[in-house]
Scaffold this motif. Structure first.
Motif, mmCIF file in Angstrom:
data_model
loop_
_atom_site.group_PDB
_atom_site.id
_atom_site.type_symbol
_atom_site.label_atom_id
_atom_site.label_comp_id
_atom_site.label_asym_id
_atom_site.label_seq_id
_atom_site.Cartn_x
_atom_site.Cartn_y
_atom_site.Cartn_z
ATOM 1 N N ASP A 283 37.745 -23.115 11.616
ATOM 2 C CA ASP A 283 38.122 -24.542 12.156
ATOM 3 C C ASP A 283 39.324 -24.202 11.029
ATOM 4 N N LYS A 284 40.338 -25.028 11.530
ATOM 5 C CA LYS A 284 42.405 -25.367 11.023
ATOM 6 C C LYS A 284 41.889 -25.916 9.803
ATOM 7 N N LYS A 285 41.128 -26.718 9.095
ATOM 8 C CA LYS A 285 40.373 -26.994 8.257
ATOM 9 C C LYS A 285 40.115 -26.226 7.364
ATOM 10 N N THR A 304 39.872 -26.650 -0.871
ATOM 11 C CA THR A 304 39.703 -28.014 -1.080
ATOM 12 C C THR A 304 38.621 -28.256 -0.156
ATOM 13 N N PRO A 305 37.069 -28.056 -0.731
ATOM 14 C CA PRO A 305 36.454 -29.045 0.128
ATOM 15 C C PRO A 305 36.533 -30.402 1.087
ATOM 16 N N PHE A 306 36.186 -30.457 2.870
ATOM 17 C CA PHE A 306 37.030 -30.389 3.619
ATOM 18 C C PHE A 306 35.562 -31.650 4.314
ATOM 19 N N SER A 307 34.267 -31.288 3.732
ATOM 20 C CA SER A 307 33.094 -32.076 4.430
ATOM 21 C C SER A 307 31.829 -31.224 2.894
ATOM 22 N N ARG A 308 30.930 -32.091 3.013
ATOM 23 C CA ARG A 308 29.777 -31.904 2.153
ATOM 24 C C ARG A 308 28.423 -32.447 2.386
ATOM 25 N N PHE A 309 27.920 -31.843 3.224
ATOM 26 C CA PHE A 309 25.985 -32.567 3.969
ATOM 27 C C PHE A 309 25.353 -32.084 3.009
ATOM 28 N N ALA A 339 18.663 -19.105 14.181
ATOM 29 C CA ALA A 339 19.542 -20.174 14.211
ATOM 30 C C ALA A 339 21.269 -20.523 13.086
ATOM 31 N N GLY A 340 21.271 -18.820 13.341
ATOM 32 C CA GLY A 340 22.788 -18.310 13.366
ATOM 33 C C GLY A 340 23.435 -18.892 12.128
ATOM 34 N N ASP A 341 25.085 -19.204 11.697
ATOM 35 C CA ASP A 341 25.062 -19.558 9.886
ATOM 36 C C ASP A 341 24.844 -21.276 9.897
ATOM 37 N N PHE A 342 23.587 -22.117 10.818
ATOM 38 C CA PHE A 342 22.983 -22.688 10.227
ATOM 39 C C PHE A 342 22.329 -23.276 8.810
ATOM 40 N N VAL A 343 21.937 -21.832 8.650
ATOM 41 C CA VAL A 343 20.711 -21.952 7.266
ATOM 42 C C VAL A 343 21.530 -20.639 6.046
ATOM 43 N N GLU A 344 21.623 -21.836 5.309
ATOM 44 C CA GLU A 344 22.648 -21.528 4.227
ATOM 45 C C GLU A 344 21.196 -20.174 3.187
ATOM 46 N N HIS A 369 24.457 -26.826 7.409
ATOM 47 C CA HIS A 369 26.242 -26.356 8.120
ATOM 48 C C HIS A 369 27.112 -26.850 7.411
ATOM 49 N N PHE A 370 28.588 -26.513 7.276
ATOM 50 C CA PHE A 370 29.451 -26.730 6.273
ATOM 51 C C PHE A 370 31.034 -27.687 7.139
ATOM 52 N N LEU A 371 30.321 -27.991 8.338
ATOM 53 C CA LEU A 371 31.048 -27.621 9.436
ATOM 54 C C LEU A 371 30.425 -29.083 10.374
ATOM 55 N N ASP A 372 28.927 -28.944 10.588
ATOM 56 C CA ASP A 372 28.399 -30.330 11.237
ATOM 57 C C ASP A 372 27.466 -30.670 10.667
ATOM 58 N N VAL A 373 26.480 -31.262 11.436
ATOM 59 C CA VAL A 373 25.635 -33.089 11.111
ATOM 60 C C VAL A 373 24.572 -31.944 11.740
ATOM 61 N N ILE A 374 22.966 -31.083 11.150
ATOM 62 C CA ILE A 374 22.399 -30.769 11.939
ATOM 63 C C ILE A 374 21.415 -31.988 12.147
ATOM 64 N N LYS A 375 21.186 -32.064 13.497
ATOM 65 C CA LYS A 375 20.426 -33.020 13.871
ATOM 66 C C LYS A 375 19.385 -32.586 14.030
ATOM 67 N N GLU A 376 18.083 -33.892 14.167
ATOM 68 C CA GLU A 376 16.803 -33.622 14.075
ATOM 69 C C GLU A 376 16.216 -32.968 15.135
ATOM 70 N N GLU A 377 16.951 -32.981 16.480
ATOM 71 C CA GLU A 377 15.903 -32.316 17.796
ATOM 72 C C GLU A 377 16.624 -30.373 17.333
ATOM 73 N N THR A 378 18.305 -30.117 16.908
ATOM 74 C CA THR A 378 18.762 -29.194 16.481
ATOM 75 C C THR A 378 17.745 -28.575 15.933
ATOM 76 N N LEU A 379 17.175 -28.696 14.429
ATOM 77 C CA LEU A 379 16.538 -28.725 13.335
ATOM 78 C C LEU A 379 15.035 -28.422 14.044
ATOM 79 N N GLU A 380 14.793 -29.201 14.718
ATOM 80 C CA GLU A 380 12.968 -28.704 15.121
ATOM 81 C C GLU A 380 13.253 -27.255 16.367
#
Length: 398
Positions: A283-285, A304-309, A339-344, A369-380
């Motif tokens: 990501d370029k950000k 500089t953080p650009f998102s924090r979910f 789950a790839g990089d969706f697990v912290e 995830h530091f770039l994406d919101v995790i939707k419920e269906e993705t989580l399940e």
């Protein structure tokens, strides 16, 4: 600073065929029905066997070489280290050694290693190349590259990271005096290195502690852990090192010191990057914050953080047979593969051992995830994948 010759460089053409031929000729011939599944890595084809344990997320990182991507945070750390050692002309350098090595040369412990087959592995430490360095006649060197180790999941650990491995050899006179002098020289050099990397503008506290890790070439004496400026004030290991004496024909002839520097963790501390996973994003950000010209690579940069979910936690409880080969690293591999990089972070919160009835585990898994919101269906879907893969690998019952 001398650049170590082509015989040590990727794709290691003058060394790799040699040990591949030896390995092949020493193995029994197989009929077509007995041929093992093959895998192609960096243009070379290998047979796999029952020891093969490299997951797709790890394979996808081969060839990325973040330490060679101009203006990447890891590249910036490499450049700073090179500049420091360029002041000591006896040090040669290399940054493109082949990460595929003979398993017998790998310094990582077996349970932390990634095997292609029982004879071939991904390197777990840059000093896995020390035999090649010795054959080249180099007395002091720094080696940069990607290394591969099975590890837990947390913000400071990743199965693929980047390391500077270094060593220096000395002629041996009086062994007792030499040991003390070599250890002192090692510590002074590495302390100066860290002070140089951080300079006077970045607060850094450091201390030496006796190592408890006996899995590698740089473990017996001292590990260096540095204070991470986070809310908990945790100490984070960034350098490990040791000294030793080598013998020839029963006579002690040479003393040495050697070290391994975790460049990803240093980049996290230098630039205040909160999560090691971020170094792999495109990501370029993120990347544009480090877009410096090569001659300005020592300029100060603060991320500089650009998102924090918000984190999402789930407790996964399961049992498995007493004979199942489940350990923390193995379960972490399953989680990463599912789950790839969706697990912290993954934490073992409860364990019950029963030699007859089997084992019961509770792992707390933190998804964020530091770039994406995790939707419920993705989580399940990810949780279902973890359960399925753990069931397949460990016969886990949820």
């Amino acid at each position: 600073m001398e650049v170590i010759g082509k015989c040590l460089r990727r794709p290691n053409a003058c060394l790799l065929p040699l040990w591949r031929r030896q390995s092949t000729t020493s193995s029994p011939q197989r009929s077509p029905k007995q041929q093992r599944r093959q895998i192609c890595l960096l243009g070379q084809t290998y047979d796999t066997d029952h020891t093969h344990n490299i997951s797709r997320p790890v394979l996808d990182k081969l060839g990325r070489n973040l330490h060679s991507e101009m203006s990447h945070p890891v590249w910036l750390v490499k450049k700073r280290i090179l500049r420091f050692f360029s002041q000591q002309p006896e040090f040669a350098s290399s940054d493109d050694l082949n990460p595929v090595i003979p398993a017998s040369d790998n310094f990582a412990s077996a349970d932390a290693s990634y095997f292609i087959n029982q004879d071939v592995a991904l390197r777990g430490h840059m000093l896995s190349h020390e035999k090649q360095v010795a054959q080249s006649g180099v007395g002091a060197c720094v080696l940069f590259g990607d290394v591969y180790r099975r590890c837990p999941i947390n913000p400071y650990s990743y199965p693929v990271f980047h390391q500077c491995g270094g060593m220096k050899r000395f002629p041996l006179n009086d062994s007792a005096a030499a040991a003390a002098e070599v250890e002192h020289a090692m510590k002074v050099t590495l302390e100066r290195l860290v002070d140089y990397l951080f300079d006077s503008t970045v607060r850094h506290e450091k201390k030496w502690v006796a190592s408890t890790d006996l899995t590698g070439p740089v473990s017996p004496n001292m590990d260096w852990k540095m204070l991470v400026e986070d809310a908990s004030g945790s100490w984070v290991e960034v350098i490990s090192c040791n000294t030793g004496v080598e013998s020839a024909d029963g006579v002690q002839s040479e003393a040495y010191w050697q070290f391994g520097v975790g460049m990803d963790r240093l980049a996290m501390l230098l630039f205040q990057v909160p999560d090691i996973r971020m170094f792999w994003c495109r990501d370029k950000k993120f990347l544009n914050q480090f877009s410096l010209k090569e001659d300005n690579f020592s300029d100060s940069v603060t991320f500089t953080p650009f998102s924090r979910f918000q984190p999402i936690t789930r407790d996964l409880q399961f049992s498995c047979p007493a004979g199942a080969s489940l350990d923390f690293n193995a379960f972490s591999d399953v989680v990463r593969d599912s789950a790839g990089d969706f697990v912290e972070k993954v934490e073992l919160s409860e364990r019950e051992i029963d030699p007859e009835q089997g084992h019961k585990f509770t792992f707390r898994v933190t998804f964020r995830h530091f770039l994406d919101v995790i939707k419920e269906e993705t989580l399940e879907s990810m949780i279902a994948s973890i359960k399925h893969n753990a069931g397949q690998q460990f016969n886990a019952k949820f």
